[in-house]
Design an enzyme around this catalytic site. Structure first.
Site, PDB file in Angstrom:
ATOM      1  N   HIS A 193      -5.806   1.954  -3.695  1.00  0.00           N
ATOM      2  CA  HIS A 193      -4.875   1.331  -2.750  1.00  0.00           C
ATOM      3  C   HIS A 193      -4.438  -0.030  -3.269  1.00  0.00           C
ATOM      4  O   HIS A 193      -5.032  -0.571  -4.204  1.00  0.00           O
ATOM      5  CB  HIS A 193      -5.528   1.200  -1.370  1.00  0.00           C
ATOM      6  CG  HIS A 193      -6.773   0.364  -1.360  1.00  0.00           C
ATOM      7  ND1 HIS A 193      -6.864  -0.821  -0.690  1.00  0.00           N
ATOM      8  CD2 HIS A 193      -7.988   0.537  -1.956  1.00  0.00           C
ATOM      9  CE1 HIS A 193      -8.080  -1.333  -0.838  1.00  0.00           C
ATOM     10  NE2 HIS A 193      -8.773  -0.515  -1.618  1.00  0.00           N
ATOM     11  N   HIS A 245      -2.624   0.386   6.891  1.00  0.00           N
ATOM     12  CA  HIS A 245      -3.014   0.406   5.482  1.00  0.00           C
ATOM     13  C   HIS A 245      -3.241   1.852   5.061  1.00  0.00           C
ATOM     14  O   HIS A 245      -3.657   2.686   5.872  1.00  0.00           O
ATOM     15  CB  HIS A 245      -4.283  -0.414   5.259  1.00  0.00           C
ATOM     16  CG  HIS A 245      -4.614  -0.619   3.811  1.00  0.00           C
ATOM     17  ND1 HIS A 245      -3.771  -1.262   2.930  1.00  0.00           N
ATOM     18  CD2 HIS A 245      -5.688  -0.237   3.076  1.00  0.00           C
ATOM     19  CE1 HIS A 245      -4.322  -1.276   1.721  1.00  0.00           C
ATOM     20  NE2 HIS A 245      -5.487  -0.654   1.786  1.00  0.00           N
ATOM     21  N   CYS A 263       0.808  -1.220   0.000  1.00  0.00           N
ATOM     22  CA  CYS A 263       0.000   0.000   0.000  1.00  0.00           C
ATOM     23  C   CYS A 263       0.842   1.271   0.000  1.00  0.00           C
ATOM     24  O   CYS A 263       0.580   2.195  -0.774  1.00  0.00           O
ATOM     25  CB  CYS A 263      -1.006  -0.007   1.154  1.00  0.00           C
ATOM     26  SG  CYS A 263      -0.298   0.008   2.803  1.00  0.00           S
TER      27      CYS A 263
END
Length: 157
Positions: free
Chosen positions: A116, A104, A53
């Site tokens: 993402h 994340h 990510c």
């Protein structure tokens, strides 16, 4: 006859909807993200062969010669805080997916959507309002200047 009328009506709705015009009015950032959708997830990855990510964020922002820290935790400390109601294209959004703090991150691309690198599906676009992300949302940061923002949102038309 009813089927023909319904088909024509349905087609008219599809082509007049935001989905068609959104593609035509895509920004530079949205175009770059769209090209990477489907790129596989790779832990530690920062290239088109695979992203994690934060590596995905680094790759996109590198297109604008913007330097960011490597990890999502350190990226969440960069720039300035942005309230979720004030998100604009290019802001970074952060989530607690591990139960142990920020784990994340993604790039806000407008319309309640962020791009993402998902561990299960690779680079993808998701909605902040999806229950999974809504329940794990932590914060957002604005890490780009107004000048860089103008460059990112330049139209592809």
């Amino acid at each position: 006859m009813k089927k023909v009328v319904l088909s024509l009506l349905g087609s008219a709705l599809i082509f007049s909807s935001g989905a068609f015009t959104a593609y035509a009015d895509q920004t530079k950032l949205q175009s770059e993200v769209t090209q990477l959708v489907g790129t596989p997830y790779k832990w530690g990855g920062t290239t088109v062969s695979g992203f994690d990510c934060s590596g995905f964020i680094l790759y996109i922002f590198d297109q604008y010669n913007l330097n960011l820290p490597r990890t999502s935790v350190s990226q969440a400390e960069a720039g300035i805080y942005v309230d979720q109601d004030d998100l604009r294209l290019g802001d970074l959004v952060f989530f607690n997916t591990s139960g142990r703090g920020i784990s994340h991150a993604g790039i806000y691309i407008g319309n309640d959507e962020f791009a993402h690198a998902s561990t299960s599906r690779g680079v993808r676009i998701s909605k902040l309002s999806e229950s999974y992300y809504k329940n794990r949302y932590v914060t957002a940061r604005r890490v780009i200047s107004q000048e860089d923002y103008v460059q990112m949102v330049g139209s592809m038309n």
